[in-house]
Design an enzyme around this catalytic site. Structure first.
Site, PDB file in Angstrom:
ATOM      1  N   HIS A 122      68.404  98.596 105.149  1.00 53.08           N
ATOM      2  CA  HIS A 122      67.964  99.556 104.131  1.00 53.08           C
ATOM      3  C   HIS A 122      69.060  99.953 103.152  1.00 53.08           C
ATOM      4  CE1 HIS A 122      64.068 100.680 106.016  1.00 53.08           C
ATOM      5  NE2 HIS A 122      64.710 100.367 107.133  1.00 53.08           N
ATOM      6  N   LYS A 137      65.143 113.874  95.448  1.00 48.16           N
ATOM      7  CA  LYS A 137      65.693 112.881  96.370  1.00 48.16           C
ATOM      8  C   LYS A 137      66.981 113.446  96.946  1.00 48.16           C
ATOM      9  CE  LYS A 137      65.782 109.997  92.832  1.00 48.16           C
ATOM     10  NZ  LYS A 137      65.185 108.759  93.273  1.00 48.16           N
ATOM     11  N   ARG A 138      67.538 112.776  97.938  1.00 46.44           N
ATOM     12  CA  ARG A 138      68.837 113.200  98.458  1.00 46.44           C
ATOM     13  C   ARG A 138      69.868 113.225  97.328  1.00 46.44           C
ATOM     14  NH1 ARG A 138      69.474 114.198 104.159  1.00 46.44           N
ATOM     15  NH2 ARG A 138      71.683 114.175 103.650  1.00 46.44           N
ATOM     16  N   LYS A 168      73.013 107.981  93.158  1.00 48.45           N
ATOM     17  CA  LYS A 168      71.692 108.276  92.584  1.00 48.45           C
ATOM     18  C   LYS A 168      71.817 108.928  91.210  1.00 48.45           C
ATOM     19  CE  LYS A 168      69.556 108.913  97.180  1.00 48.45           C
ATOM     20  NZ  LYS A 168      68.433 107.948  97.307  1.00 48.45           N
ATOM     21  N   THR A 208      61.371 105.192  97.456  1.00 45.83           N
ATOM     22  CA  THR A 208      59.942 105.290  97.750  1.00 45.83           C
ATOM     23  C   THR A 208      59.350 106.475  96.993  1.00 45.83           C
ATOM     24  OG1 THR A 208      60.614 106.424  99.769  1.00 45.83           O
ATOM     25  CG2 THR A 208      59.873 104.147  99.997  1.00 45.83           C
ATOM     26  N   LYS A 233      55.651 107.056  94.962  1.00 44.43           N
ATOM     27  CA  LYS A 233      54.764 108.218  95.106  1.00 44.43           C
ATOM     28  C   LYS A 233      54.493 108.846  93.741  1.00 44.43           C
ATOM     29  CE  LYS A 233      56.998 108.823  99.524  1.00 44.43           C
ATOM     30  NZ  LYS A 233      58.149 109.433 100.232  1.00 44.43           N
TER      31      LYS A 233
END
Ligand code: GL2
Length: 812
Positions: free
Chosen positions: A365, A548-549, A554, A656, A660
């Site tokens: 992952h 998100k985290r 990111k 993910t 969504k």
């Protein structure tokens, strides 16, 4: 003669009266209270039991069908499950929502009151843990005989509090009031060893005896995992660590040494005490390795117990069993199965190895090198001495194979070894995972390709056929139907039925409605109503979400630079026709990840500053709802207009949240990273805001002498934003973030800034045409059907697990 013939438990009824009666029985006999004195919690627990009974009945039929078929089983091993709240899902999956709503009224409560009390088991960090939950949902939905194994942490992911100081963490005692969805199964308890030493067995070659120095009990309980639109109910089995009876020292207790008397039991129980709240990086602590082995040891013995209920001998084990390793966390299972087969069941090494390799499959992952787990050899040796010996032997035989294929290529042998030598000797779990499995997969097209080309390149050259891609997916039940009931109703109306919930590609039928003005009008009204419910900002503003985290790759920093640029633009020309935006951030940072926490602190500062600015605040608002979890995601996602997927290309394995949000009609602004690429390919480039460099450009930038200062010098708007941070306008947090960006800028934030801002300007232009925006939104939903976790599970089933569905017959 079948002794059970004609007898059996009374089945839960289907009518409103029967539901009502069962609710009252449960209130009286299982909760031990009365209608007059029932509290909200009594009502919640009682309702949960009543719904659970309906699923338990299906569970019993599922177990019977599985026993009769003796199929190949899928065992999903995962250190994390973010299951989300249970009540609403179980009402939907048992089709008892209407009955329940009526019945609980007689106790004086509404369903909404009781949903407030529902547990959310936060037994995971982020995407990886939520993926596990979506996959078990879809395995049941696709009638695949499966068990998910995990750890029942006493404390899940921490509860986040946001203040002006940034994030603080509080323990999450998620089952403090009990968990009505859980069945304890103390009879299936297992014994797990740690430490100690190994002894040779006279006359034996590879067999050894391991004498552990510490013994801990693993006690399982399970939660039901119903399929949607099918009869199957699978389970997730979670292990909790306990001291043995002998771990309580009565004589010390009697002597008043109370702490010492329980220390051994406490030590044992600490194994399942807390979920490690780090995301994508390993803490390198012994307790974590202990957790991993604890999960693996309990689960493998349980898997073998289940196999032996129905089969004899080992010849069929791999034909009846596939064990999917969710990342490297459970990879020690490869050595543990070898140990069980060779040492305990006395199989020859070669036979054991052939069984092991055919039994396991591994999902990777990540691409971040720091997230590929390794353990110091000395720690391994102390904690799991026999496993280290087994790994050495696996490695020796494996490296011989490499040498035979690539004679004289010593560098390759060194690179591929399961044991890394520099700077200290460490066990490389990803290498063990590749060597000991039949299939290895990445989680999005780009990710799988980069795995083959970079981190696992040597392995892909040795075994090209082993490497596959299975693109992630999400549960449309939880993330559309439950999260967004208004949109679900409109989709069902538009498509003339709700089959899409079990066959998400049917959403493509919405394309025909994307030109229908009245449909678009209703679509927009729903988005607006969802924004009103969320109450995060003006429902007529563009709701721009980054949920998100927190991780530097990111690039929440990039979003903040854009916010500061907007702030400057508005201040410079307050009377211009600005598109009002509500910028919403939500997510947690690992408690020890200081740079990420700094970014959270900076967001809090900027949010407060903008809110206090009468010139800017009519057009720009920054909000940060605290404690992002599955429940909060279910509220934010339906209200989002714009989905920020702005990681540096080549860093986000899949994502993910991106799926969504697109499914709920948010438009994506994103890089060519992870599953963004596949989303864009499906929804169409004209319905996606693309920016930034690609993974290959990003991979080379630092080598080619990347200089953040060059971007600072060349771009006035970027310079102004950074100067504002450097000047301390947004506190020390801002200064430190700016220093990091102008220092190394590991994730090339400044390089992508201009392209990002231009793309955001394009977003504004699209927003000014509400009709166009709504059309783009519908097309995003229409073409995101591929991203159902049902499809993901079908891919695994066909290409990796090679299992077939086992339908469960309907009742009587
Ligand atoms: C992750 C990846 O970072 C994320 O991109 C991916 O969508 C999920 C699920 O495959 O896995 N890897 C990881 O360690 N965490 C993730 O969320 N925590």
């Amino acid at each position: 003669m079948d002794l059970r013939q004609g007898i059996g438990p009374r089945r839960p009824g289907k009518t409103a009266d029967e539901f009502q009666q069962d609710l009252l029985s449960n209130l009286f006999y299982r909760r031990g209270t009365t209608v007059e004195s029932a509290s909200a919690r009594d009502a919640y627990e009682t309702l949960s039991l009543t719904v659970r009974d309906r699923l338990a009945e299906r569970r019993s039929r599922t177990a019977a069908a599985h026993f009769a078929t003796n199929p190949r089983w899928v065992y999903y091993l995962s250190a994390e499950y973010l299951l989300g709240a249970q009540l609403e899902q179980n009402l939907l999956y048992s089709d008892t929502g209407d009955l329940a709503a009526e019945a609980v009224k007689t106790l004086g409560f509404s369903l909404e009151d009781l949903e407030e009390l529902d547990i959310e088991p936060g037994l995971g960090n982020g995407g990886l843990g939520r993926l596990a939950a979506c996959l078990v949902d879809s395995m049941a939905t696709r009638d695949i005989p499966a068990v998910g194994y995990g750890i029942r942490y006493d404390f899940g992911i921490f509860h986040q509090i946001i203040t002006e100081e940034g994030q603080t963490e509080r323990p999450d005692d998620w089952a403090f009031h009990g968990n009505p969805w859980e069945f304890p199964a103390p009879d299936d308890r297992q014994t797990v060893g740690f430490y100690g030493h190994t002894e040779p067995i006279p006359g034996a070659q590879t067999r050894k005896r391991w004498v552990p120095g510490e013994i801990v009990l693993g006690e399982p309980s399970h939660m039901l995992v119903p399929g949607y639109g099918t009869e199957t109910v699978n389970i997730v089995r979670l292990w909790r660590a306990r001291g043995s009876e002998a771990s309580f020292d009565l004589s010390r207790f009697s002597a008043g040494q109370y702490a010492e008397a329980v220390q051994e039991a406490v030590r044992a129980e600490n194994i399942s005490k807390v979920l490690y709240p780090d995301d994508s990086t390993e803490l390198g602590r012994e307790l974590r390795l202990k957790q991993q082995y604890f999960l693996v040891s309990c689960s493998l013995r349980d898997i073998i117990r289940r196999f032996r209920l129905r089969n004899e001998g080992w010849a069929e084990f791999a034909d009846k069993t596939v064990i999917q390793l969710n990342d490297t966390h459970p990879t020690i299972a490869i050595a543990e199965l070898m140990r069980l087969l060779v040492d305990e069941y006395e199989l020859e090494w070669d036979e054991a190895w052939s069984i092991t390799r055919r039994t396991f499959a591994y999902t990777c992952h990540t691409l971040l090198p720091e997230a590929l787990e390794t353990w110091p050899v000395h720690m391994f040796e102390r904690l799991l001495p026999r496993h280290l010996e087994i790994i050495y032997l696996i490695n020796m035989l494996f490296l011989k194979e490499v040498e035979a294929r690539f004679p004289g290529d010593h560098d390759r042998v060194r690179r591929m070894s399961i044991i890394g030598e520099e700077p200290e000797r460490r066990v490389r779990m990803a290498h063990l995972a590749v060597v000991g499995t039949e299939a290895v997969n990445g989680v999005a097209e780009l990710h799988s390709k980069l795995l083959r080309e970079t981190v696992l390149n040597d392995f892909a050259e040795l075994w090209p056929a082993k490497f596959q891609n299975v693109t992630n997916g999400v549960s449309p039940r939880r993330f559309v139907k439950i999260a967004n009931p208004r949109l679900s109703d409109l989709i069902t109306e538009g498509l003339g039925g709700d089959d899409w919930l079990g066959d998400l590609e049917r959403l493509a039928g919405l394309e025909a409605l994307a030109g229908d003005a009245s449909f678009l009008e209703r679509w927009r009204a729903i988005k607006r109503a969802n924004k009103v419910d969320l109450a995060a900002g003006d429902p007529d503003s563009l709701t721009d979400v980054m949920i998100k985290r927190f991780h530097e790759y990111k690039r929440q920093q990039l979003k903040l630079l854009h916010v500061i640029a907007m702030y400057h633009r508005i201040r410079a020309d307050p009377s211009a026709d600005w598109v009002p935006r509500t910028v919403l951030f939500a997510g947690k940072a690992a408690p020890a990840y200081h740079a990420a926490k700094e970014i959270i602190r900076l967001i809090a500062m900027i949010a407060a500053r903008i809110a206090a600015d009468p010139v800017v605040s009519p057009y720009l608002k920054v909000v940060f709802p605290e404690n992002y979890n599955v429940t909060l995601a279910e509220r934010i996602i339906p209200a989002a207009d714009l989905s920020e997927q702005i990681s540096l290309a080549g860093k986000e394995a899949s994502g993910t949240g991106n799926m969504k949000l697109a499914l709920n009609g948010a438009l994506t602004i994103g890089t060519l990273d992870g599953a963004n690429i596949e989303i864009r390919a499906r929804v169409g480039a004209e319905n996606f805001f693309l920016f930034g460099m690609d993974a290959y450009q990003a991979a080379n930038a630092h080598q080619q002498g990347y200089s953040p200062w060059a971007y600072y010098e060349a771009d006035g708007e970027l310079r102004a934003a950074l100067d504002t941070l450097r000047a301390g306008t947004f506190g020390e947090a801002g200064q430190r973030v700016a220093a990091s960006l102008l220092g190394r800028d590991e994730y090339l934030t400044l390089a992508d800034f201009r392209s990002y801002v231009e793309s955001q300007d394009e977003v504004d232009r699209a927003w000014r045409d509400p009709q166009r925006w709504a059309r783009m939104s519908v097309l995003n939903t229409a073409h995101s059907g591929f991203f159902s976790s049902d499809r993901t599970v079908s891919d695994y089933a066909a290409r990796i697990w090679r299992v077939a569905p086992v339908p469960v017959p309907k009742e009587g």
